[in-house]
Write a protein that holds these residues in place. Structure first.
Motif, PDB file in Angstrom:
ATOM      1  N   GLY A 118      -2.858  39.963  79.312  1.00 28.94           N
ATOM      2  CA  GLY A 118      -2.674  41.407  79.215  1.00 28.94           C
ATOM      3  C   GLY A 118      -2.859  41.843  77.782  1.00 28.94           C
ATOM      4  N   GLN A 119      -2.347  43.006  77.439  1.00 24.00           N
ATOM      5  CA  GLN A 119      -2.449  43.495  76.073  1.00 24.00           C
ATOM      6  C   GLN A 119      -1.148  44.149  75.643  1.00 24.00           C
ATOM      7  N   PHE A 120      -0.572  43.579  74.569  1.00 25.43           N
ATOM      8  CA  PHE A 120       0.613  44.155  73.961  1.00 25.43           C
ATOM      9  C   PHE A 120       1.749  44.232  74.991  1.00 25.43           C
ATOM     10  N   CYS A 121       2.331  45.411  75.240  1.00 23.06           N
ATOM     11  CA  CYS A 121       3.434  45.469  76.205  1.00 23.06           C
ATOM     12  C   CYS A 121       2.949  45.564  77.644  1.00 23.06           C
ATOM     13  N   ASP A 122       1.659  45.743  77.853  1.00 25.90           N
ATOM     14  CA  ASP A 122       1.106  45.876  79.207  1.00 25.90           C
ATOM     15  C   ASP A 122       0.647  44.507  79.700  1.00 25.90           C
ATOM     16  N   ARG A 123       1.278  44.023  80.738  1.00 29.71           N
ATOM     17  CA  ARG A 123       0.997  42.677  81.234  1.00 29.71           C
ATOM     18  C   ARG A 123       0.332  42.736  82.607  1.00 29.71           C
ATOM     19  N   GLY A 124      -0.396  41.695  82.935  1.00 30.20           N
ATOM     20  CA  GLY A 124      -1.022  41.605  84.242  1.00 30.20           C
ATOM     21  C   GLY A 124      -2.528  41.664  84.179  1.00 30.20           C
ATOM     22  N   PRO A 125      -3.195  41.278  85.272  1.00 25.34           N
ATOM     23  CA  PRO A 125      -4.660  41.160  85.302  1.00 25.34           C
ATOM     24  C   PRO A 125      -5.411  42.439  84.929  1.00 25.34           C
ATOM     25  N   SER A 126      -4.907  43.593  85.306  1.00 21.40           N
ATOM     26  CA  SER A 126      -5.644  44.833  85.046  1.00 21.40           C
ATOM     27  C   SER A 126      -5.695  45.185  83.568  1.00 21.40           C
ATOM     28  N   TYR A 127      -4.816  44.568  82.774  1.00 18.66           N
ATOM     29  CA  TYR A 127      -4.765  44.869  81.338  1.00 18.66           C
ATOM     30  C   TYR A 127      -5.449  43.810  80.477  1.00 18.66           C
ATOM     31  N   ARG A 128      -6.143  42.864  81.099  1.00 21.10           N
ATOM     32  CA  ARG A 128      -6.869  41.855  80.331  1.00 21.10           C
ATOM     33  C   ARG A 128      -8.076  42.474  79.623  1.00 21.10           C
ATOM     34  N   THR A 129      -8.551  41.791  78.585  1.00 21.76           N
ATOM     35  CA  THR A 129      -9.735  42.257  77.875  1.00 21.76           C
ATOM     36  C   THR A 129     -10.994  41.651  78.485  1.00 21.76           C
ATOM     37  N   ALA A 130     -12.109  42.345  78.321  1.00 21.63           N
ATOM     38  CA  ALA A 130     -13.409  41.848  78.787  1.00 21.63           C
ATOM     39  C   ALA A 130     -14.509  42.721  78.225  1.00 21.63           C
ATOM     40  N   ILE A 131     -15.688  42.135  78.132  1.00 20.88           N
ATOM     41  CA  ILE A 131     -16.899  42.874  77.766  1.00 20.88           C
ATOM     42  C   ILE A 131     -17.853  42.760  78.950  1.00 20.88           C
ATOM     43  N   PHE A 132     -18.231  43.886  79.516  1.00 22.94           N
ATOM     44  CA  PHE A 132     -19.170  43.900  80.647  1.00 22.94           C
ATOM     45  C   PHE A 132     -20.581  44.135  80.094  1.00 22.94           C
ATOM     46  N   VAL A 133     -21.492  43.227  80.410  1.00 22.83           N
ATOM     47  CA  VAL A 133     -22.838  43.296  79.833  1.00 22.83           C
ATOM     48  C   VAL A 133     -23.887  43.534  80.908  1.00 22.83           C
ATOM     49  N   ASP A 134     -24.954  44.199  80.499  1.00 23.88           N
ATOM     50  CA  ASP A 134     -26.056  44.507  81.398  1.00 23.88           C
ATOM     51  C   ASP A 134     -27.277  43.705  80.962  1.00 23.88           C
ATOM     52  N   GLY A 135     -27.403  42.506  81.490  1.00 22.15           N
ATOM     53  CA  GLY A 135     -28.587  41.701  81.218  1.00 22.15           C
ATOM     54  C   GLY A 135     -28.399  40.695  80.108  1.00 22.15           C
ATOM     55  N   PRO A 136     -29.377  39.777  79.984  1.00 18.88           N
ATOM     56  CA  PRO A 136     -29.277  38.683  79.015  1.00 18.88           C
ATOM     57  C   PRO A 136     -29.283  39.145  77.558  1.00 18.88           C
ATOM     58  N   GLY A 137     -29.953  40.261  77.269  1.00 25.91           N
ATOM     59  CA  GLY A 137     -29.983  40.757  75.900  1.00 25.91           C
ATOM     60  C   GLY A 137     -28.595  41.141  75.416  1.00 25.91           C
ATOM     61  N   GLU A 138     -27.875  41.930  76.214  1.00 24.79           N
ATOM     62  CA  GLU A 138     -26.522  42.319  75.857  1.00 24.79           C
ATOM     63  C   GLU A 138     -25.589  41.114  75.850  1.00 24.79           C
ATOM     64  N   ARG A 139     -25.793  40.191  76.773  1.00 26.89           N
ATOM     65  CA  ARG A 139     -24.935  38.999  76.808  1.00 26.89           C
ATOM     66  C   ARG A 139     -25.074  38.200  75.511  1.00 26.89           C
ATOM     67  N   ALA A 140     -26.290  38.051  75.023  1.00 25.33           N
ATOM     68  CA  ALA A 140     -26.501  37.310  73.787  1.00 25.33           C
ATOM     69  C   ALA A 140     -25.805  37.986  72.612  1.00 25.33           C
ATOM     70  N   ILE A 141     -25.883  39.308  72.556  1.00 24.83           N
ATOM     71  CA  ILE A 141     -25.223  40.051  71.474  1.00 24.83           C
ATOM     72  C   ILE A 141     -23.713  39.918  71.592  1.00 24.83           C
ATOM     73  N   ALA A 142     -23.200  40.004  72.809  1.00 26.06           N
ATOM     74  CA  ALA A 142     -21.754  39.892  73.021  1.00 26.06           C
ATOM     75  C   ALA A 142     -21.243  38.507  72.651  1.00 26.06           C
ATOM     76  N   GLU A 143     -21.974  37.472  73.051  1.00 26.40           N
ATOM     77  CA  GLU A 143     -21.547  36.111  72.733  1.00 26.40           C
ATOM     78  C   GLU A 143     -21.599  35.856  71.225  1.00 26.40           C
ATOM     79  N   ALA A 144     -22.577  36.432  70.556  1.00 30.82           N
ATOM     80  CA  ALA A 144     -22.661  36.305  69.103  1.00 30.82           C
ATOM     81  C   ALA A 144     -21.496  37.031  68.435  1.00 30.82           C
ATOM     82  N   ALA A 145     -21.124  38.197  68.978  1.00 27.14           N
ATOM     83  CA  ALA A 145     -20.001  38.961  68.423  1.00 27.14           C
ATOM     84  C   ALA A 145     -18.697  38.183  68.581  1.00 27.14           C
ATOM     85  N   ILE A 146     -18.529  37.528  69.710  1.00 30.04           N
ATOM     86  CA  ILE A 146     -17.323  36.726  69.937  1.00 30.04           C
ATOM     87  C   ILE A 146     -17.289  35.528  68.994  1.00 30.04           C
TER      88      ILE A 146
END
Length: 224
Positions: A118-146
């Motif tokens: 979760g995040q901070f005081c908000d717990r549970g699956p709906s409060y998890r972090t994620a990056i949603f990517v559209d295609g391999p180009g965005e995925r590569a940029i996201a993985e590099a950012a991580i």
């Protein structure tokens, strides 16, 4: 003035107007082509929306849900659990002003990337972090950012990169919550939404944790 000359002047003016309108339409289309969207899950969507609407180049931020199995879920359904959705914000941004990589750099420094529950005081699956990517180009940029965030932080980043999923806007009540003057009843008594938001953000410890985790690199910490 002879009729022929009048007719020629009318044709010339009409041609000039047509060219001007064509240039405007083309310019409008060119600008529209630079508008892109991305969906990010960063815990409470009120906070993510408030943070990114202050960023130059971000045109719009809409709170909603993504990544689940139920169509058009309600906030109550998602927070009750079982739908699989994340609280997300869909950002529309001008790629000529801010790049996708910069948006992700800010995002990763505006959440606790070490927290998988979760995040901070908000717990549970709906409060998890994620990056949603559209295609391999965005995925590569996201993985590099991580990878860059892990190197800067010196810790593992648990924020996943997920394939794009249907986005469902949250109820109107949640949109621009941080900026609304509408009165609501809170545990502190009647408050404007904007005041309730600040009280919530402070009591949830979001900015304090970000400053602890990221130090001077924390994005948006201390700002509402």
């Amino acid at each position: 003035m002879p009729r022929i000359r009048i007719a020629q002047n009318i044709k010339t003016a009409a041609l000039a107007l047509s060219i001007a309108l064509g240039v405007i339409a083309h310019h409008g289309r060119a600008e529209a082509q630079e508008l892109r969207q991305t969906v990010l899950a960063g815990g409470c969507f009120w906070c993510v929306e408030a943070d990114f609407e202050s960023v130059p180049g971000v045109v719009e931020a809409v709170s909603g849900f993504a990544g689940g199995t139920v169509e058009a879920p309600s906030y109550r359904q998602v927070t009750a659990g079982g739908t699989g959705h994340y609280e997300v914000v869909r950002l529309t941004y001008d790629a000529e002003v801010i790049g996708y990589d910069e948006i992700l750099r800010l995002f990763l420094r505006s959440v606790d990337v070490t927290d998988a529950g979760g995040q901070f005081c908000d717990r549970g699956p709906s409060y998890r972090t994620a990056i949603f990517v559209d295609g391999p180009g965005e995925r590569a940029i996201a993985e590099a950012a991580i990878a860059e965030a892990e190197a800067a932080l010196g810790q593992a980043v648990v924020t996943p990169v997920l394939d794009a999923a249907p986005f469902w806007p949250a109820e109107d009540y949640h949109q621009d919550f941080y900026a609304s003057d509408a009165l609501i009843l809170t545990r502190f008594g009647p408050r404007r939404k904007s005041v309730a938001y600040t009280l919530y953000r402070d009591s949830c410890g979001r900015d304090a944790r970000l400053s602890e985790l990221w130090g001077d690199e924390a994005a948006f910490a201390g700002g509402h």
